[in-house]
Every structure is written in structure tokens, then in C-alpha cells.
Write an enzyme that holds these catalytic residues in place. Sequence first.
Site, PDB file in Angstrom:
ATOM      1  N   ASP A  34       0.815  -1.208   0.000  1.00  0.00           N
ATOM      2  CA  ASP A  34       0.000   0.000   0.000  1.00  0.00           C
ATOM      3  C   ASP A  34       0.854   1.266   0.000  1.00  0.00           C
ATOM      4  O   ASP A  34       2.063   1.233   0.225  1.00  0.00           O
ATOM      5  CB  ASP A  34      -0.925   0.013   1.225  1.00  0.00           C
ATOM      6  CG  ASP A  34      -2.101  -0.928   1.064  1.00  0.00           C
ATOM      7  OD1 ASP A  34      -2.368  -1.362  -0.063  1.00  0.00           O
ATOM      8  OD2 ASP A  34      -2.756  -1.231   2.085  1.00  0.00           O
ATOM      9  N   LYS A  56      -3.603   3.762  -2.442  1.00  0.00           N
ATOM     10  CA  LYS A  56      -4.834   4.528  -2.551  1.00  0.00           C
ATOM     11  C   LYS A  56      -4.596   5.923  -1.997  1.00  0.00           C
ATOM     12  O   LYS A  56      -4.023   6.090  -0.930  1.00  0.00           O
ATOM     13  CB  LYS A  56      -5.977   3.878  -1.778  1.00  0.00           C
ATOM     14  CG  LYS A  56      -6.345   2.472  -2.217  1.00  0.00           C
ATOM     15  CD  LYS A  56      -7.496   1.944  -1.384  1.00  0.00           C
ATOM     16  CE  LYS A  56      -7.890   0.525  -1.785  1.00  0.00           C
ATOM     17  NZ  LYS A  56      -6.870  -0.459  -1.392  1.00  0.00           N
ATOM     18  N   MET A 170      -8.230   9.000   9.151  1.00  0.00           N
ATOM     19  CA  MET A 170      -8.787   9.503   7.886  1.00  0.00           C
ATOM     20  C   MET A 170      -9.833  10.592   8.109  1.00  0.00           C
ATOM     21  O   MET A 170     -10.865  10.615   7.452  1.00  0.00           O
ATOM     22  CB  MET A 170      -9.399   8.336   7.084  1.00  0.00           C
ATOM     23  CG  MET A 170      -8.431   7.199   6.827  1.00  0.00           C
ATOM     24  SD  MET A 170      -9.211   5.686   6.236  1.00  0.00           S
ATOM     25  CE  MET A 170     -10.060   5.101   7.727  1.00  0.00           C
TER      26      MET A 170
END
Length: 260
Positions: A34, A56, A170
Site C-alpha cells: 500500500d 490509494k 482519515m
Amino acid sequence: MSKVYLVGAGPGDAELITVKGARCIKEADVILYDRLVNKDLLDYAKPGADLIYCGKLPDLHTMQQDTINHFLVKYAKKGKVVTRLKGGDPFVFGRGGEEAEALVKNHVEFEVVPGITSGIAAPAYAGIPVTHREYGGSFALVTGHRKEGEDEKQRWESLAKGIDTLAIYMGVKNLPYICESLVKYGKSKETPAALIQWGTFGEQRTVTGTLETIETVARNEGIQNPSMIIIGEVVKLREKISWFEKTLIEKDSSIISEAL
């Protein structure tokens, strides 16, 4: 024999990988990694291993989750040892559970290797313990992707009134809504808050304020993702026990002195 390892790479500092996690990298024929994985960890990979980037960005997925699931199954079915290297812990907002489900569905053997999650490590590197006998006996790991709704009102009330320390992942984009909701459902607007950008990396930056001021502070300081949001009285301890960023400053000062 083929097998998939769902490995937590830790929060950023390459030395925080577990011994077992490092072994899984070394033994893998294929590594799917990732965006927030420290690239230094890929140096453990054996010669000839296939390295596949699955990163991402917020609102921009380089690779869709279904595609990642497909690759895990595909390479395992080919007899490969596959390591799925995920930032933090694979089962803490890492979609590791979804990947495990896909492997079970396709009869692929797998193993989960937990990692140190950013919700604990980033505040620790910022001098903020998530629990403390005087300041907080409970903490929660929370996603920052929260929207208005009946269920959300109940959840925010529980978080505001029932938990001492919140570690929010997030959540930079939704910071105004987060602060507003916590105050609306019971937390004092004077509750200390911190944002830790690039926690445990060499670029780590921390800003502090209160639920009333942290949005303005973060905006003025240009804080962006990836950042952890920590809310609770434990944030007060940063002034006393902050250690990591001091070492970074000292290291930079030493480099400058040598250059001069």
C-alpha cells in the site's frame, strides 16, 4: 506451498515491523503493498520477487479492492507465496477482513500477521499516551468517514460521553464536522486535540489545540492526510513527554552544524 500472508507493516517507521512480518516479506514470491508502507521494507524482498503497488489516495484509488482481492487469489492459485503488505494493522481500517473473506471464498490458505496501528503509535511518537491513570482510562479507534444520520447521532453521543480518548483515522477532510459533532453531543469545546501528520515517519509534524480551535490551527499549519486526530485530556501530556520530534530537530541541527 502457496499461501497468502496479510501483514501489518506498522505505522511508518521501518523498524516497527514485527519479526514475523519481516520474515513474510523475505519469503514472498509476490508482494502487494500500500501507499503508506515504508518503501525501505521492500528491501527485505528476495531477488526476483514481484512487487505490486496497490496504493490509494483520498478519493483516488490506484487499484480497486476487488482487483486486489483478485490478484491475491490469482497468485496463490499459481502456487506463489503472497504477502499483502498493509500500513498499520491489516484489521484496523485496512480492509484486511474483506481480503480474508475473499480468500476463504476461493479456498486459499492465509494467515494474518498483526501490525502496530497508527492510532497508538502516532500519538506515542508525539508524546501522547492514549491511556493514562490521571487523564484517560478508555480509548476508541474511530474512522473519520462519518456522515449525518440517525445512527450517527447515537454513535457520536456515545463517543462524546463514554470514551476518554479518541484516535480518529482519515478524518482531516471531516475535521469541522467531527469537532462540531463531539461538542454538540456532550464533549467540552475546551477538550484538548492534536493532529499528527506522517506519524512515526521522519516528516512527522504535530499541532495541538482544542475542539474549538484545532480546525483553524490545522488549516493555518497546512496539515493534510495522512494524519491521526487525537482528542482527549491525554493530549496535555505532549508538552511534558514529547520526544520524537525533538530528536528530529536535534538531528537536523547536527546536520546543519556539520555543513557549516
